[in-house]
Design a protein around this motif. Structure first.
Motif, PDB file in Angstrom:
ATOM      1  N   VAL A  74       0.848  -1.193   0.000  1.00 44.23           N
ATOM      2  CA  VAL A  74       0.000   0.000   0.000  1.00 44.23           C
ATOM      3  C   VAL A  74       0.883   1.242   0.000  1.00 44.23           C
ATOM      4  O   VAL A  74       2.013   1.225   0.494  1.00 44.23           O
ATOM      5  N   GLN A  75       0.349   2.320  -0.555  1.00 46.27           N
ATOM      6  CA  GLN A  75       1.099   3.578  -0.647  1.00 46.27           C
ATOM      7  C   GLN A  75       0.713   4.511   0.492  1.00 46.27           C
ATOM      8  O   GLN A  75      -0.466   4.628   0.841  1.00 46.27           O
ATOM      9  N   ILE A  76       1.729   5.154   1.073  1.00 42.12           N
ATOM     10  CA  ILE A  76       1.468   6.010   2.228  1.00 42.12           C
ATOM     11  C   ILE A  76       1.933   7.449   2.006  1.00 42.12           C
ATOM     12  O   ILE A  76       1.887   8.258   2.941  1.00 42.12           O
ATOM     13  N   GLY A  77       2.384   7.778   0.794  1.00 44.04           N
ATOM     14  CA  GLY A  77       2.727   9.164   0.523  1.00 44.04           C
ATOM     15  C   GLY A  77       4.074   9.410  -0.099  1.00 44.04           C
ATOM     16  O   GLY A  77       4.338  10.517  -0.595  1.00 44.04           O
ATOM     17  N   SER A  78       4.960   8.428  -0.106  1.00 43.51           N
ATOM     18  CA  SER A  78       6.268   8.622  -0.731  1.00 43.51           C
ATOM     19  C   SER A  78       6.123   8.549  -2.248  1.00 43.51           C
ATOM     20  O   SER A  78       5.568   7.574  -2.767  1.00 43.51           O
ATOM     21  N   PRO A  79       6.629   9.536  -2.984  1.00 39.84           N
ATOM     22  CA  PRO A  79       6.517   9.510  -4.440  1.00 39.84           C
ATOM     23  C   PRO A  79       7.213   8.285  -5.027  1.00 39.84           C
ATOM     24  O   PRO A  79       8.384   8.022  -4.695  1.00 39.84           O
ATOM     25  N   PRO A  80       6.560   7.524  -5.893  1.00 44.23           N
ATOM     26  CA  PRO A  80       7.172   6.308  -6.454  1.00 44.23           C
ATOM     27  C   PRO A  80       8.488   6.555  -7.171  1.00 44.23           C
ATOM     28  O   PRO A  80       9.350   5.674  -7.203  1.00 44.23           O
ATOM     29  N   GLU A  81       8.668   7.752  -7.739  1.00 43.12           N
ATOM     30  CA  GLU A  81       9.908   8.007  -8.463  1.00 43.12           C
ATOM     31  C   GLU A  81      11.134   7.990  -7.545  1.00 43.12           C
ATOM     32  O   GLU A  81      12.271   7.870  -8.020  1.00 43.12           O
ATOM     33  N   LEU A  82      10.927   8.091  -6.228  1.00 46.50           N
ATOM     34  CA  LEU A  82      12.052   8.031  -5.300  1.00 46.50           C
ATOM     35  C   LEU A  82      12.688   6.654  -5.265  1.00 46.50           C
ATOM     36  O   LEU A  82      13.842   6.518  -4.855  1.00 46.50           O
ATOM     37  N   TYR A  83      11.946   5.620  -5.643  1.00 42.62           N
ATOM     38  CA  TYR A  83      12.517   4.272  -5.616  1.00 42.62           C
ATOM     39  C   TYR A  83      12.380   3.543  -6.957  1.00 42.62           C
ATOM     40  O   TYR A  83      13.299   2.861  -7.389  1.00 42.62           O
ATOM     41  N   GLU A  84      11.255   3.703  -7.648  1.00 34.78           N
ATOM     42  CA  GLU A  84      11.098   3.020  -8.926  1.00 34.78           C
ATOM     43  C   GLU A  84      12.106   3.523  -9.945  1.00 34.78           C
ATOM     44  O   GLU A  84      12.571   2.764 -10.803  1.00 34.78           O
ATOM     45  N   GLY A  85      12.460   4.788  -9.862  1.00 36.46           N
ATOM     46  CA  GLY A  85      13.402   5.355 -10.818  1.00 36.46           C
ATOM     47  C   GLY A  85      14.833   5.419 -10.330  1.00 36.46           C
ATOM     48  O   GLY A  85      15.684   6.031 -10.980  1.00 36.46           O
ATOM     49  N   ASP A  86      15.127   4.794  -9.191  1.00 37.61           N
ATOM     50  CA  ASP A  86      16.469   4.850  -8.617  1.00 37.61           C
ATOM     51  C   ASP A  86      17.291   3.663  -9.123  1.00 37.61           C
ATOM     52  O   ASP A  86      17.036   2.524  -8.751  1.00 37.61           O
ATOM     53  N   PRO A  87      18.303   3.893  -9.972  1.00 33.26           N
ATOM     54  CA  PRO A  87      19.070   2.772 -10.514  1.00 33.26           C
ATOM     55  C   PRO A  87      19.903   2.039  -9.478  1.00 33.26           C
ATOM     56  O   PRO A  87      20.375   0.926  -9.740  1.00 33.26           O
ATOM     57  N   SER A  88      20.120   2.656  -8.309  1.00 39.10           N
ATOM     58  CA  SER A  88      20.895   1.974  -7.273  1.00 39.10           C
ATOM     59  C   SER A  88      20.092   0.903  -6.552  1.00 39.10           C
ATOM     60  O   SER A  88      20.660   0.065  -5.848  1.00 39.10           O
ATOM     61  N   ILE A  89      18.768   0.918  -6.726  1.00 43.77           N
ATOM     62  CA  ILE A  89      17.915  -0.123  -6.145  1.00 43.77           C
ATOM     63  C   ILE A  89      17.754  -1.198  -7.206  1.00 43.77           C
ATOM     64  O   ILE A  89      17.033  -1.029  -8.188  1.00 43.77           O
ATOM     65  N   GLN A  90      18.438  -2.317  -7.040  1.00 39.39           N
ATOM     66  CA  GLN A  90      18.584  -3.300  -8.108  1.00 39.39           C
ATOM     67  C   GLN A  90      17.917  -4.636  -7.818  1.00 39.39           C
ATOM     68  O   GLN A  90      18.174  -5.616  -8.509  1.00 39.39           O
ATOM     69  N   LEU A  91      17.056  -4.678  -6.822  1.00 40.07           N
ATOM     70  CA  LEU A  91      16.331  -5.913  -6.523  1.00 40.07           C
ATOM     71  C   LEU A  91      14.852  -5.701  -6.785  1.00 40.07           C
ATOM     72  O   LEU A  91      14.272  -4.715  -6.320  1.00 40.07           O
ATOM     73  N   SER A  92      14.236  -6.610  -7.546  1.00 41.25           N
ATOM     74  CA  SER A  92      12.828  -6.489  -7.903  1.00 41.25           C
ATOM     75  C   SER A  92      12.160  -7.854  -7.830  1.00 41.25           C
ATOM     76  O   SER A  92      12.814  -8.894  -7.935  1.00 41.25           O
ATOM     77  N   LEU A  93      10.853  -7.827  -7.681  1.00 41.05           N
ATOM     78  CA  LEU A  93      10.027  -9.025  -7.767  1.00 41.05           C
ATOM     79  C   LEU A  93       9.328  -9.005  -9.115  1.00 41.05           C
ATOM     80  O   LEU A  93       8.664  -8.030  -9.468  1.00 41.05           O
TER      81      LEU A  93
END
Length: 506
Positions: free
Chosen positions: A196-215
């Motif tokens: 669930v989303q609580i207010g953090s803009p998705p671009e802070l993590y979805e667009g961060d190339p340093s976050i390299q683990l996904s499901l």
């Protein structure tokens, strides 16, 4: 769907606060999202007997918001709030929410009591992602009580099951997935996970190339399963060459060849030891075959990758799958090593081909997809199986980046590592698939999907692993876990594909 470590999640929260959304608002939103989930899942929620168990940290603060909103808005017939710690030890936003809960007149208990056993719903908010190590003291006592004290209750975990030890039926997690929710063995405690989303803009993590683990999720590759054009022909969907099999091991080659067709390839040719060809052809008339020179033991004995006979066979093939059932004759091993290194055609490398490459430090002319199980991964890396299993993501990523290959480390929650660093976790699969031949089917499926979408190799790879596991799940539902065989995957793969096709229309 990105998977965030605790440190990455803290950084997202920090950057969110910099944008003007303070942590206490995020905490309020988190509690509200949990209550909204409860209202949907357990309607009418007011009739439930609810226990909210809170720790003294931020996860407890989320739980205190849940308790306040239940008390003031839902007004359940029976509500107990337990705080596992002295309020004087609380700090920051968690303390503020404790004060607010007291201000609205909600009673807080210092421990779980015997009369709470009749609860029908327990909210676990003892420990969050910031907790490290094995739970101790009061937290450990509360976790044990949640697991043993409530025979009538469903458990809903807030953000993560506390200490990766609470056995939850549902977990409501905030902003993004966390490693403990998608990786075994911890993920076995989470039940069904709801992001669930609580207010953090998705671009802070979805667009961060340093976050390299996904499901991986079906939505990542649904576009591959849109209806084909009306004037389709077999030439549009690729030609798979399977180099596999030996005398007595024809099933592996046949399953890989059939799987390529079932995955949608236009054509599938199996090249194998000459004495094995008639047996391979008998499995399915749709498979084309090519005989290769063989050793006295009946395994492939092509010595040179540039042999004219082999060049004629490999010409115009879209993708090659190599390895299943080939054996370990020295001539076969030597051929595999040179062929896998020198061919420029995209290639899926499995089974005996992986074993032949053990200890080699080559980089390759064309795209390579390695598909080891933990034993094969152990031979490739020189690490023990225990070491591999203790850090599947780390070992998969390290091998993929060092050798410039795509790597599928098979097992519970198979890990898919890309050569430039990203790693994907596959959520599908079943214990029913712990039977001989399922890996050969996966090899063929990967080849079949890459053949259709050679310019979208990464997406095709993710889809093949997902569909392979999903077909296993569907088969287990119908046939049971013990009766399932590898070839049963062919029966249930079309249903798995239909699910994705329906999603592609949305």
């Amino acid at each position: 769907m990105k998977v965030l470590t605790p440190a990455q999640m803290r950084e997202v929260d920090r950057r969110t606060a910099e944008l003007g959304i303070p942590n206490i608002i995020l905490m309020e939103n988190a509690g509200q999202r949990v209550v909204e989930f409860l209202e949907r899942q357990y309607a009418p929620l007011a009739k439930e007997r609810i226990v909210v168990v809170c720790g003294k940290g931020n996860n407890g603060g989320d739980g205190l918001v849940v308790a306040r909103q239940l008390h003031t808005r839902v007004k359940p017939q029976w509500l107990r709030v337990v705080l596992g710690g002295d309020p004087s030890e609380m700090r920051g936003d968690a303390l503020e929410n404790y004060k607010m809960l007291k201000a609205v007149g909600c009673t807080v208990w210092p421990k779980i009591t015997e009369e709470m056993r009749i609860a029908t719903l327990v909210i676990d908010a003892v420990l969050g992602t910031g907790a490290e190590g094995v739970p101790k003291g009061k937290a450990a006592e509360l976790i044990e009580a949640i697991n043993t004290h409530f025979p009538l209750a469903d458990v809903v975990a807030v953000d993560v099951p506390s200490g990766s030890a609470v056995r939850a039926k549902h977990t409501v997690t905030f902003t993004a997935l966390k490693p403990s929710l998608v990786l075994p063995p911890e993920c076995e405690f989470a039940g069904k996970v709801h992001v669930v989303q609580i207010g953090s803009p998705p671009e802070l993590y979805e667009g961060d190339p340093s976050i390299q683990l996904s499901l991986s999720a079906a939505s990542d590759f649904a576009s591959l399963f849109r209806p084909r054009v009306s004037d389709s022909n077999k030439g549009l969907y690729g030609h798979v060459l399977v180099i596999a099999g030996a005398r007595g091991k024809t099933g592996a080659a046949a399953m890989a060849g059939i799987a390529a067709l079932r995955a949608g390839a236009g054509l599938s040719t199996v090249a194998s030891a000459a004495s094995a060809i008639s047996s391979i052809a008998s499995y399915a008339p749709e498979i084309m075959t090519e005989p290769l020179a063989e050793t006295d033991a009946g395994s492939i004995a092509m010595r040179e990758p540039d042999d004219p006979a082999l060049a004629a066979i490999t010409e115009k093939k879209t993708v090659i799958a190599i390895g299943p059932g080939m054996g370990q004759h020295p001539d076969t091993v030597q051929f595999i090593r040179r062929f896998v290194q020198e061919s420029k055609t995209p290639m899926v490398v499995d089974a005996d081909a992986l074993n032949a490459l053990a200890g080699q430090r080559s980089r390759f002319e064309g795209p390579r997809i390695f598909t080891p199980h933990p034993g094969e991964m152990s031979r490739l890396t020189g690490k023990t199986i225990a070491e591999i299993q203790a850090d599947r993501i780390g070992h998969a990523r390290a091998f993929a980046t060092e050798h410039g290959v795509y790597l599928v480390l098979k097992g519970n929650r198979s890990v898919i590592a890309f050569p430039d660093g990203p790693v994907w976790i596959n959520p599908t699969g079943s214990p029913s698939m712990a039977t001989g031949g399922t890996g050969d089917v996966l090899t063929g499926m990967i080849a079949g999907l890459v053949a259709q979408f050679p310019k979208q190799l990464e997406t095709a790879l993710l889809s093949a692993v997902y569909l392979h596991g999903r077909a296993g799940e569907l088969g287990a539902e119908t046939l049971g876990e013990k009766s399932f065989m590898a070839t049963d995957l062919f029966e249930f793969l079309p249903e798995a594909m239909r699910e994705i096709t329906l999603l592609s229309h949305q």
